[in-house]
Write an enzyme that holds these catalytic residues in place. Structure first.
Site, PDB file in Angstrom:
ATOM      1  N   HIS A  59     -28.932 -51.245  48.090  1.00 28.95           N
ATOM      2  CA  HIS A  59     -28.451 -49.916  48.460  1.00 28.95           C
ATOM      3  C   HIS A  59     -29.376 -48.825  47.927  1.00 28.95           C
ATOM      4  CE1 HIS A  59     -27.113 -49.032  44.347  1.00 28.95           C
ATOM      5  NE2 HIS A  59     -26.670 -50.271  44.306  1.00 28.95           N
ATOM      6  N   GLU A 116     -21.924 -56.066  43.245  1.00 33.86           N
ATOM      7  CA  GLU A 116     -22.817 -56.031  42.091  1.00 33.86           C
ATOM      8  C   GLU A 116     -22.247 -56.888  40.954  1.00 33.86           C
ATOM      9  OE1 GLU A 116     -25.444 -56.115  40.600  1.00 33.86           O
ATOM     10  OE2 GLU A 116     -26.209 -54.056  40.565  1.00 33.86           O
TER      11      GLU A 116
END
EC number: 5.4.2.11
Length: 250
Positions: free
Chosen positions: A9, A87
């Site tokens: 990202h 994550e």
């Protein structure tokens, strides 16, 4: 030959503030939005396309993917979102400033928490409001598998089942795949694809917003891989990731 694009990202608000983020759901910064659009242009300039996308359950990865799709007029491309691509969960470190944490606990300890393979951060308790068991987006996930703080080793163990169950079958079916995810979930995939050992992956840094292209053979072994765009920029961004958590030298 199957093609796989891995994309971390764009810069998030907490990347900008140098905070441990993990499963905390923060948005992209303006710079992160620009990185996502630039990534789309790199993909277009290479003449690449994708027929299916995978991303996490976190806004910063989802919005990065949507910005790429919008820029490439591919908003119609199927997207699968899954918590296994989230994550690494940074436990009790989430929300803390990395440099302040280094000043409090020492750079060596922060380095171990961030970069070691098998050492988890301090965990949070299941009754902590920040534990993912209290987040409605994970209501269908068995509570006993939701993390309260993960080592990279635990992150790899979480991510790889999704590779085998979802991403690899798409590639084996001849689909070109884009995965928009996070630094550590992508490190897990790169470790698997590149055959890295625990020492190698501990030194691996994934820059934000730069597509990493794999060309894979019929057995999904890498024939080649590279970052799109300027190699020097990829190295510079990776060094910036590595420098997080270091104290300023006077």
């Amino acid at each position: 030959m199957a093609r796989l694009i891995l994309l971390r990202h764009g810069q998030s608000a907490w990347n900008l503030e140098n905070r441990f983020t993990g499963w905390t759901d923060v948005d992209l910064s303006p710079a992160g939005e620009a990185e996502a659009l630039a990534a789309a242009r790199l993909i277009r300039d290479e003449g690449l396309d994708f027929s299916v996308c995978h991303t996490s359950m976190l806004t910063r990865a989802i919005r990065t993917l949507h910005l790429v799709q919008q820029e490439l007029d591919r908003l119609w491309t199927p997207v699968r979102k899954h918590w296994r691509l989230n994550e690494r969960h940074y436990g009790a470190l989430q929300g803390l400033d990395k440099r302040e944490t280094a000043a409090r606990h020492g750079e060596d300890q922060v380095f171990v928490w961030r970069r070691s393979y098998d050492v988890p951060p301090p965990v949070i308790a299941p009754d902590d409001p920040k534990h993912p068991v209290h987040d409605p987006r994970y209501a269908d996930v068995p509570p006993d598998v939701l993390p309260c703080g993960e080592s990279l080793e635990a992150t790899v163990a979480r991510v790889l089942p999704y590779w085998y169950d979802a991403i690899a079958p798409d590639l084996m079916a001849g689909r070109d795949v884009l995965v928009a995810a996070h630094g550590n979930s992508l490190r897990a995939l790169v470790m698997h694809l590149d055959g890295l050992d625990r020492e190698d992956v501990s030194r691996l840094d994934i820059p934000t917003g730069l597509p990493r292209l794999y060309e894979l053979d019929a057995a999904l072994r890498p024939v080649s891989y590279r970052y799109l765009g300027d190699p020097a920029e990829a190295e510079e961004r990776a060094r910036a990731v590595a420098a997080q958590g270091r104290l300023e030298k006077n």
